[in-house]
Design a protein around this motif. Structure first.
Motif, short mmCIF file in Angstrom:
data_model
loop_
_atom_site.label_atom_id
_atom_site.label_comp_id
_atom_site.label_asym_id
_atom_site.label_seq_id
_atom_site.Cartn_x
_atom_site.Cartn_y
_atom_site.Cartn_z
N ALA A 1 58.09 27.16 116.68
CA ALA A 1 57.59 26.53 115.33
C ALA A 1 56.00 26.08 115.55
O ALA A 1 55.17 26.18 115.02
CB ALA A 1 58.61 25.24 114.91
N LEU A 2 56.00 25.39 117.12
CA LEU A 2 54.69 24.97 117.16
C LEU A 2 53.54 26.03 117.71
O LEU A 2 52.45 25.84 117.45
CB LEU A 2 54.74 23.95 118.53
N LEU A 3 53.93 27.08 118.13
CA LEU A 3 53.04 28.37 118.38
C LEU A 3 53.00 29.36 117.28
O LEU A 3 52.02 30.19 117.35
CB LEU A 3 53.57 29.02 119.45
N ALA A 4 53.49 29.02 116.05
CA ALA A 4 53.51 30.34 115.16
C ALA A 4 52.24 30.44 114.75
O ALA A 4 51.80 31.61 114.19
CB ALA A 4 54.44 29.86 113.85
N HIS A 5 51.27 29.52 114.57
CA HIS A 5 49.89 29.67 114.15
C HIS A 5 48.73 29.74 115.03
O HIS A 5 47.70 29.71 114.86
CB HIS A 5 49.46 28.70 112.83
N THR A 6 49.34 29.90 116.37
CA THR A 6 48.24 29.79 117.47
C THR A 6 47.76 31.39 117.52
O THR A 6 48.66 32.23 117.41
CB THR A 6 48.94 29.54 118.94
#
Length: 266
Positions: free
Chosen positions: A155-160
């Motif tokens: 969830a935290l890296l999905a838009h990285t």
């Protein structure tokens, strides 16, 4: 235009928000340094902030004197060690603020609720409210795990950006916690694509056999944060997940609003 006199009285100028302009500018510079990886030159800060070099130099000199910034031998500026204590205290408070929202998740889903942050290349759990079931999941607050095997990590890296994700995975490695752990960068990037499409992330027996986790990021959080519920795979079924996801998203939105809207000024 009397720019020189304006710069000398900068610290006394009121900000548009009604605060002190020099304080707002100093904190903005610290955040820009963090976004740049923690070390920058004055010209970079001037280009990104739009502030004149003399103003930036004066603010950085003050931050150096206070220990919040340090000047490197190469004349560039880096975030200073005094920020560590502030960050640790803020992380603990963030967990405290989140607990009522996590408690709501437990009430509405029946499963253990967690909050986690991305700290460097690792996931750190900062808050948890346990399920009332006798068989429940328990993650120690303060525990650190690698992102590739967790729902909150996805969830935290999905838009990285993809290149940053690949660089992170190269630094951490992708050890298998279970036989279902994703262990390739391409596989993990495909999972992140699913998160973006679905609006939530899953850890399906990837961190611990017999455990499923459903996670969403906290939108617009001041620091990258995610909340999740976790429970036995036999309880966190596909149909239960469909019911849980809207609850998670609603609580994440409410928590985001609480974190990004400060209370009334004293």
């Amino acid at each position: 235009m009397p720019t020189s006199s304006a710069s000398t009285t900068d610290s006394a100028k009121p900000a548009a928000s009604g605060g002190v302009q020099s304080l707002e500018r100093a904190f903005d510079l610290l955040e820009r340094m963090a976004d740049a990886g923690g070390e920058v030159g004055l010209s970079e800060l001037s280009a990104t902030s739009g502030l004149p070099l003399p103003t930036i130099h004066r603010l950085m000199r003050t931050l150096v004197a206070c220990g919040y910034v340090r000047q490197q031998p190469n004349r560039r500026y880096a975030l200073g060690p005094r920020l560590i204590r502030l960050g640790e205290s803020a992380s603990r408070l963030l967990g405290t603020w989140a607990r009522p929202y996590l408690a709501r998740l437990v009430d509405e889903t029946g499963e253990t609720a967690n909050m986690a942050l991305l700290d460097g290349d690792e996931i750190v759990y900062v808050a948890q409210v346990p399920s009332r079931h006798s068989m429940r999941m328990f993650t120690e607050v303060g525990r650190r795990v690698l992102p590739h095997s967790t729902g909150v990590g996805k969830a935290l890296l999905a838009h990285t950006p993809e290149d940053e994700v690949r660089a992170l995975l190269a630094r951490t490695g992708m050890p298998a916690a279970t036989e279902k752990t994703i262990t390739t960068a391409d596989g993990f990037l495909a999972a992140l694509s699913d998160v973006r499409q679905l609006g939530y992330a899953m850890d399906d027996n990837e961190q611990e056999i017999g455990v499923r986790c459903v996670a969403v990021s906290v939108p617009d959080s001041p620091t990258a944060a995610a909340i999740s519920i976790s429970g036995p795979a036999g309880r966190v079924t596909e149909s239960v997940t469909e019911r849980i996801v809207p609850v998670l998203q609603q609580v994440a939105a409410e928590l985001s609003h609480a974190l990004t809207n400060p209370g009334p000024a004293a």
